[in-house]
Design a protein around this motif. Structure first.
Motif, PDB file in Angstrom:
ATOM      1  N   ASP A  97      50.714  31.592  21.662  1.00 33.07           N
ATOM      2  CA  ASP A  97      50.606  33.050  21.700  1.00 33.07           C
ATOM      3  C   ASP A  97      49.559  33.449  22.744  1.00 33.07           C
ATOM      4  O   ASP A  97      48.405  33.027  22.654  1.00 33.07           O
ATOM      5  CB  ASP A  97      50.190  33.546  20.311  1.00 33.07           C
ATOM      6  CG  ASP A  97      50.123  35.054  20.207  1.00 33.07           C
ATOM      7  OD1 ASP A  97      50.208  35.749  21.242  1.00 33.07           O
ATOM      8  OD2 ASP A  97      49.981  35.547  19.071  1.00 33.07           O
ATOM      9  N   PRO A  98      49.949  34.249  23.734  1.00 39.70           N
ATOM     10  CA  PRO A  98      48.995  34.662  24.771  1.00 39.70           C
ATOM     11  C   PRO A  98      47.753  35.364  24.213  1.00 39.70           C
ATOM     12  O   PRO A  98      46.681  35.293  24.808  1.00 39.70           O
ATOM     13  CB  PRO A  98      49.805  35.618  25.651  1.00 39.70           C
ATOM     14  CG  PRO A  98      51.227  35.238  25.422  1.00 39.70           C
ATOM     15  CD  PRO A  98      51.296  34.759  23.997  1.00 39.70           C
ATOM     16  N   ALA A  99      47.892  36.004  23.074  1.00 43.60           N
ATOM     17  CA  ALA A  99      46.734  36.649  22.449  1.00 43.60           C
ATOM     18  C   ALA A  99      45.688  35.611  22.048  1.00 43.60           C
ATOM     19  O   ALA A  99      44.490  35.895  22.046  1.00 43.60           O
ATOM     20  CB  ALA A  99      47.175  37.456  21.230  1.00 43.60           C
ATOM     21  N   LEU A 100      46.144  34.406  21.719  1.00 44.72           N
ATOM     22  CA  LEU A 100      45.225  33.328  21.348  1.00 44.72           C
ATOM     23  C   LEU A 100      44.573  32.691  22.571  1.00 44.72           C
ATOM     24  O   LEU A 100      43.396  32.352  22.551  1.00 44.72           O
ATOM     25  CB  LEU A 100      45.963  32.228  20.578  1.00 44.72           C
ATOM     26  CG  LEU A 100      46.400  32.522  19.160  1.00 44.72           C
ATOM     27  CD1 LEU A 100      47.207  31.358  18.611  1.00 44.72           C
ATOM     28  CD2 LEU A 100      45.198  32.784  18.279  1.00 44.72           C
ATOM     29  N   THR A 101      45.337  32.514  23.614  1.00 37.42           N
ATOM     30  CA  THR A 101      44.848  31.748  24.760  1.00 37.42           C
ATOM     31  C   THR A 101      44.173  32.599  25.834  1.00 37.42           C
ATOM     32  O   THR A 101      43.508  32.061  26.712  1.00 37.42           O
ATOM     33  CB  THR A 101      45.997  30.950  25.402  1.00 37.42           C
ATOM     34  OG1 THR A 101      47.020  31.857  25.817  1.00 37.42           O
ATOM     35  CG2 THR A 101      46.565  29.927  24.437  1.00 37.42           C
ATOM     36  N   ALA A 102      44.319  33.907  25.762  1.00 39.74           N
ATOM     37  CA  ALA A 102      43.772  34.785  26.804  1.00 39.74           C
ATOM     38  C   ALA A 102      42.261  34.628  26.964  1.00 39.74           C
ATOM     39  O   ALA A 102      41.757  34.535  28.086  1.00 39.74           O
ATOM     40  CB  ALA A 102      44.125  36.241  26.511  1.00 39.74           C
ATOM     41  N   SER A 103      41.537  34.577  25.855  1.00 41.65           N
ATOM     42  CA  SER A 103      40.076  34.472  25.944  1.00 41.65           C
ATOM     43  C   SER A 103      39.652  33.136  26.550  1.00 41.65           C
ATOM     44  O   SER A 103      38.690  33.071  27.317  1.00 41.65           O
ATOM     45  CB  SER A 103      39.437  34.657  24.569  1.00 41.65           C
ATOM     46  OG  SER A 103      39.882  33.663  23.671  1.00 41.65           O
ATOM     47  N   VAL A 104      40.389  32.091  26.224  1.00 38.81           N
ATOM     48  CA  VAL A 104      40.072  30.764  26.751  1.00 38.81           C
ATOM     49  C   VAL A 104      40.307  30.721  28.256  1.00 38.81           C
ATOM     50  O   VAL A 104      39.441  30.278  29.017  1.00 38.81           O
ATOM     51  CB  VAL A 104      40.934  29.676  26.057  1.00 38.81           C
ATOM     52  CG1 VAL A 104      40.717  28.319  26.695  1.00 38.81           C
ATOM     53  CG2 VAL A 104      40.630  29.619  24.584  1.00 38.81           C
ATOM     54  N   THR A 105      41.471  31.184  28.687  1.00 42.06           N
ATOM     55  CA  THR A 105      41.784  31.115  30.116  1.00 42.06           C
ATOM     56  C   THR A 105      40.880  32.036  30.936  1.00 42.06           C
ATOM     57  O   THR A 105      40.447  31.665  32.024  1.00 42.06           O
ATOM     58  CB  THR A 105      43.269  31.441  30.381  1.00 42.06           C
ATOM     59  OG1 THR A 105      43.592  32.700  29.801  1.00 42.06           O
ATOM     60  CG2 THR A 105      44.177  30.378  29.810  1.00 42.06           C
ATOM     61  N   LYS A 106      40.566  33.196  30.397  1.00 41.27           N
ATOM     62  CA  LYS A 106      39.679  34.125  31.113  1.00 41.27           C
ATOM     63  C   LYS A 106      38.293  33.514  31.309  1.00 41.27           C
ATOM     64  O   LYS A 106      37.735  33.541  32.410  1.00 41.27           O
ATOM     65  CB  LYS A 106      39.571  35.445  30.348  1.00 41.27           C
ATOM     66  CG  LYS A 106      38.709  36.465  31.045  1.00 41.27           C
ATOM     67  CD  LYS A 106      38.607  37.746  30.248  1.00 41.27           C
ATOM     68  CE  LYS A 106      37.668  38.707  30.958  1.00 41.27           C
ATOM     69  NZ  LYS A 106      37.211  39.783  30.137  1.00 41.27           N
ATOM     70  N   LEU A 107      37.745  32.953  30.248  1.00 39.91           N
ATOM     71  CA  LEU A 107      36.418  32.345  30.336  1.00 39.91           C
ATOM     72  C   LEU A 107      36.424  31.129  31.262  1.00 39.91           C
ATOM     73  O   LEU A 107      35.492  30.932  32.044  1.00 39.91           O
ATOM     74  CB  LEU A 107      35.917  31.961  28.940  1.00 39.91           C
ATOM     75  CG  LEU A 107      34.481  31.469  28.839  1.00 39.91           C
ATOM     76  CD1 LEU A 107      33.493  32.484  29.410  1.00 39.91           C
ATOM     77  CD2 LEU A 107      34.130  31.164  27.391  1.00 39.91           C
ATOM     78  N   ALA A 108      37.484  30.345  31.199  1.00 38.31           N
ATOM     79  CA  ALA A 108      37.589  29.177  32.082  1.00 38.31           C
ATOM     80  C   ALA A 108      37.615  29.608  33.544  1.00 38.31           C
ATOM     81  O   ALA A 108      36.967  28.994  34.396  1.00 38.31           O
ATOM     82  CB  ALA A 108      38.832  28.365  31.744  1.00 38.31           C
ATOM     83  N   GLN A 109      38.346  30.679  33.836  1.00 39.47           N
ATOM     84  CA  GLN A 109      38.389  31.191  35.207  1.00 39.47           C
ATOM     85  C   GLN A 109      37.012  31.673  35.646  1.00 39.47           C
ATOM     86  O   GLN A 109      36.586  31.410  36.768  1.00 39.47           O
ATOM     87  CB  GLN A 109      39.413  32.321  35.316  1.00 39.47           C
ATOM     88  CG  GLN A 109      40.844  31.839  35.233  1.00 39.47           C
ATOM     89  CD  GLN A 109      41.850  32.972  35.095  1.00 39.47           C
ATOM     90  OE1 GLN A 109      41.497  34.102  34.779  1.00 39.47           O
ATOM     91  NE2 GLN A 109      43.118  32.654  35.318  1.00 39.47           N
ATOM     92  N   GLU A 110      36.319  32.373  34.761  1.00 39.76           N
ATOM     93  CA  GLU A 110      34.974  32.867  35.078  1.00 39.76           C
ATOM     94  C   GLU A 110      34.004  31.721  35.346  1.00 39.76           C
ATOM     95  O   GLU A 110      33.123  31.827  36.197  1.00 39.76           O
ATOM     96  CB  GLU A 110      34.441  33.728  33.932  1.00 39.76           C
ATOM     97  CG  GLU A 110      35.132  35.066  33.797  1.00 39.76           C
ATOM     98  CD  GLU A 110      34.715  35.822  32.542  1.00 39.76           C
ATOM     99  OE1 GLU A 110      33.818  35.354  31.802  1.00 39.76           O
ATOM    100  OE2 GLU A 110      35.305  36.892  32.292  1.00 39.76           O
ATOM    101  N   LYS A 111      34.176  30.620  34.612  1.00 39.08           N
ATOM    102  CA  LYS A 111      33.277  29.469  34.739  1.00 39.08           C
ATOM    103  C   LYS A 111      33.716  28.508  35.845  1.00 39.08           C
ATOM    104  O   LYS A 111      33.032  27.532  36.126  1.00 39.08           O
ATOM    105  CB  LYS A 111      33.215  28.703  33.410  1.00 39.08           C
ATOM    106  CG  LYS A 111      32.661  29.498  32.255  1.00 39.08           C
ATOM    107  CD  LYS A 111      31.167  29.466  32.262  1.00 39.08           C
ATOM    108  CE  LYS A 111      30.606  30.098  31.004  1.00 39.08           C
ATOM    109  NZ  LYS A 111      29.150  29.990  30.956  1.00 39.08           N
ATOM    110  N   GLY A 112      34.889  28.749  36.436  1.00 36.27           N
ATOM    111  CA  GLY A 112      35.386  27.867  37.483  1.00 36.27           C
ATOM    112  C   GLY A 112      35.913  26.540  36.960  1.00 36.27           C
ATOM    113  O   GLY A 112      35.908  25.535  37.673  1.00 36.27           O
TER     114      GLY A 112
END
Length: 82
Positions: free
Chosen positions: A38-53
């Motif tokens: 579910d994208p609602a579950l993974t959105a926070s993970v992927t966003k933070l990963a992108q921010e952290k590189g």
């Protein structure tokens, strides 16, 4: 291939909440996210990963990702630790 990375990794964190915590501690080499989660579950993970590189690998199946982690249920996200 990504499933192999997970199963061969020395240290992993399983689950979206735990992966987010690990990302906040800057102790993640890369994350693996299931495409069928579910994208609602993974959105926070992927966003933070992108921010952290942190590299993000996408796999097809939560069930296969869970199996690669050695658990009987699906996994939406997995962190491969440094």
């Amino acid at each position: 291939m990504s499933y192999d990375k997970v199963s061969q990794a020395q240290s992993i964190i399983i689950g979206t909440k735990q992966t987010v915590k690990a990302l906040k501690r800057d102790s993640v080499k890369e994350i693996v996210v299931a495409k069928d989660a579910d994208p609602a579950l993974t959105a926070s993970v992927t966003k933070l990963a992108q921010e952290k590189g942190v590299d993000i690998l996408v796999v097809d199946s939560m069930k296969k990702l869970g199996k690669a982690c050695g658990i009987e249920v699906g996994a939406a996200a997995v962190a491969i630790m440094l």
